[in-house]
Motif scaffolding. Sequence first.
Motif, PDB file in Angstrom:
ATOM      1  N   LEU A  46     -13.375 -28.062 -24.867  1.00 20.76           N
ATOM      2  CA  LEU A  46     -14.011 -28.597 -25.731  1.00 20.76           C
ATOM      3  C   LEU A  46     -13.322 -28.743 -27.042  1.00 20.76           C
ATOM      4  N   PRO A  47     -13.918 -29.690 -27.898  1.00 20.62           N
ATOM      5  CA  PRO A  47     -13.113 -30.217 -28.961  1.00 20.62           C
ATOM      6  C   PRO A  47     -12.939 -29.074 -30.120  1.00 20.62           C
ATOM      7  N   ASP A  82     -24.537 -32.925 -33.467  1.00 19.80           N
ATOM      8  CA  ASP A  82     -23.104 -33.138 -32.677  1.00 19.80           C
ATOM      9  C   ASP A  82     -23.224 -32.577 -31.418  1.00 19.80           C
ATOM     10  N   LEU A  83     -23.054 -33.051 -30.179  1.00 24.48           N
ATOM     11  CA  LEU A  83     -22.977 -32.444 -29.085  1.00 24.48           C
ATOM     12  C   LEU A  83     -21.911 -32.458 -28.355  1.00 24.48           C
ATOM     13  N   ALA A 101     -20.940 -26.340 -17.955  1.00 23.75           N
ATOM     14  CA  ALA A 101     -19.983 -25.018 -17.701  1.00 23.75           C
ATOM     15  C   ALA A 101     -20.187 -24.246 -19.071  1.00 23.75           C
ATOM     16  N   ASP A 102     -20.111 -25.324 -20.071  1.00 26.96           N
ATOM     17  CA  ASP A 102     -20.129 -24.670 -21.646  1.00 26.96           C
ATOM     18  C   ASP A 102     -20.535 -25.666 -22.568  1.00 26.96           C
ATOM     19  N   GLY A 103     -20.473 -25.527 -23.916  1.00 26.86           N
ATOM     20  CA  GLY A 103     -20.674 -26.488 -24.670  1.00 26.86           C
ATOM     21  C   GLY A 103     -21.053 -26.137 -25.999  1.00 26.86           C
ATOM     22  N   THR A 104     -21.214 -26.971 -26.986  1.00 31.39           N
ATOM     23  CA  THR A 104     -21.634 -26.576 -28.480  1.00 31.39           C
ATOM     24  C   THR A 104     -22.468 -27.632 -29.217  1.00 31.39           C
ATOM     25  N   LEU A 105     -23.189 -27.074 -30.083  1.00 33.63           N
ATOM     26  CA  LEU A 105     -23.928 -27.881 -30.766  1.00 33.63           C
ATOM     27  C   LEU A 105     -23.807 -27.656 -32.115  1.00 33.63           C
ATOM     28  N   GLY A 106     -23.467 -28.768 -33.042  1.00 36.32           N
ATOM     29  CA  GLY A 106     -23.202 -28.746 -34.472  1.00 36.32           C
ATOM     30  C   GLY A 106     -24.587 -29.178 -35.050  1.00 36.32           C
ATOM     31  N   TRP A 107     -25.057 -28.618 -36.142  1.00 39.10           N
ATOM     32  CA  TRP A 107     -26.378 -29.210 -36.744  1.00 39.10           C
ATOM     33  C   TRP A 107     -26.486 -28.196 -37.978  1.00 39.10           C
ATOM     34  N   THR A 147     -28.973 -25.879 -23.471  1.00 42.89           N
ATOM     35  CA  THR A 147     -29.653 -24.843 -24.353  1.00 42.89           C
ATOM     36  C   THR A 147     -28.349 -24.002 -24.761  1.00 42.89           C
ATOM     37  N   PHE A 148     -28.478 -23.791 -25.954  1.00 44.31           N
ATOM     38  CA  PHE A 148     -27.433 -23.009 -26.608  1.00 44.31           C
ATOM     39  C   PHE A 148     -27.686 -21.739 -27.446  1.00 44.31           C
ATOM     40  N   LYS A 149     -26.544 -21.008 -27.300  1.00 39.50           N
ATOM     41  CA  LYS A 149     -27.042 -19.263 -27.944  1.00 39.50           C
ATOM     42  C   LYS A 149     -26.504 -19.409 -29.468  1.00 39.50           C
TER      43      LYS A 149
END
Length: 537
Positions: free
Chosen positions: A443-444, A432-433, A273-279, A332-334
């Motif tokens: 989400l966090p 971080d996923l 549904a949604d998500g974040t990627l930290g890098w 996949t992330f925007k």
Amino acid sequence: MPVRRRRSTALAAAVATATALGATALAALSGATTASAAEAPLADYELTWGIKQSYRTYVGMFGSFTASEGAGQAAGNGAFTFTDGTGTYDTTAHTVDLAFRGRLVSASAAHHFEVTLTDLRFDSGAGEITADVTTVDTSGATPTKKGDDVPLAKVAVTRTMTDMATTLTTEAGEYLGSDGYAGAAGDPLTVVKKTPPTTEPTTGPTTGPTTGPTGEPTTGEPSKEPTTDPEPTDPQTTPATREPSPTASTGASPSAPATMTPASTAPTKGEIADGTLGWGVKESFRAYVVGTVAKGRVTVSDGATQAAGNGAFTFKDATGTYDTDADKLTATFKGAVNFKGHESGGSYGLDLTLSNLKATLDGGTGTLSADVNSLGTQTKGVVLAGLEAKSGDLKAAQDVVTVDDVAATLTAAGAKAFGDFYQAGTALDTVDLSVALSDDAQLPDGGGSDTSGGTDGGSGTAGGSTGGGTGTAQGTGSTVGGTGTTTGGSLGGGSLASTGSDIPGPALGAAAGVAVVVGAGAVYATRRRRTQGRSSE
């Protein structure tokens, strides 16, 4: 055996809170056979210290660290750990004096230096870290420099001996190669006792474990170890009371353990549904782009954000699939990030954009790919890194799957994307996923399905001048940096002059140091153009 001393160190005044040890422990310690009636032997301690993040960034960019003989380094060019700490505990002054095993070598063939640290020591009474230090100019221009018990940092000692603030000394600057380190804040220091294995057989009659004031079972000769953390040298910093025991009656409701968290209501497989990627890509690369060589900037757009101080990036609005039973995830992330530098006549030798990031995990391993635009030419779906999670399990908590600190290793294709600036196999920043499995999952950091896409930029400096960093609306991006070093990952301790004279590296002539660094920038720009030429053939 008491630790070896090559120079005298004045112990701090006795702290007036000796009752923290407890009368029973003091009576037991009084019978210990040590060099002094006020000392008890210590063993099995571990020290963790990163020296200074900017120093690690610099060495990681132009050289490498080698930890051996009991020393180690955390992944992602992290802090160093020294083991098998032995020494003494002063039962009167409540101070410890410990020596640790481990050998740490920082070296750069390009900058002709090699610095070796051994015999690392921590003295809580003196509030300092010392080490035997040897520096070698591998070009042979200056003689080798050696020092025993060199004071590297002053330590603000605390009762728990964890995350203690450190301040680098003048001697640290002399041996590490930059006067700018003198008086600068170092990385936090932690000294802990390692828990002995619980599977070792006990000798003698078994009358049940005895419990000291710390609440931990003691075996063997417990009277030879301090039963509480050593007191700080400054009585004013001593807490009046310890934190209440988790088992003590504090009025807290017993009905709030983590096991009461509601189980996931989402199916075990389906659409994300949604998500974040930290890098952060690579910390040393971010510092290089905005530093005094590339004199560039970092820009985020299309909903991506960057932490302040030229920090890591966050990519949002994940789409993809998951299967928690099979421990599989594709997301996949925007968002996009652009690195630009080496400007000349309005054109750039470095102009690299990463977008459309995609992470896959299958049983804990996977890949990280992105669309790469280098100097105007785009290549889609480049596998930049191999991923390795700490665990292969994908578990949902409140309909959110979180996988942090995933190790990322540069691939051969990723190395080409960076113009062979880094070799395949180089450790990149960890990933971080967090992905939401339902529309109402949070989400966090207050996330969820927010798609407003505001950006959040930091700032960089060069020779004291601000380089910008203004958050903007989605799609327009934010610029970080300008023409200087960064606050979070600066080379040379955060004080690199534009002349390059503060570049770390013992015995580097100023002219030679500048030539090497400028050469590195020219090599990068040339490699990018060559790579671009090959890709267009």
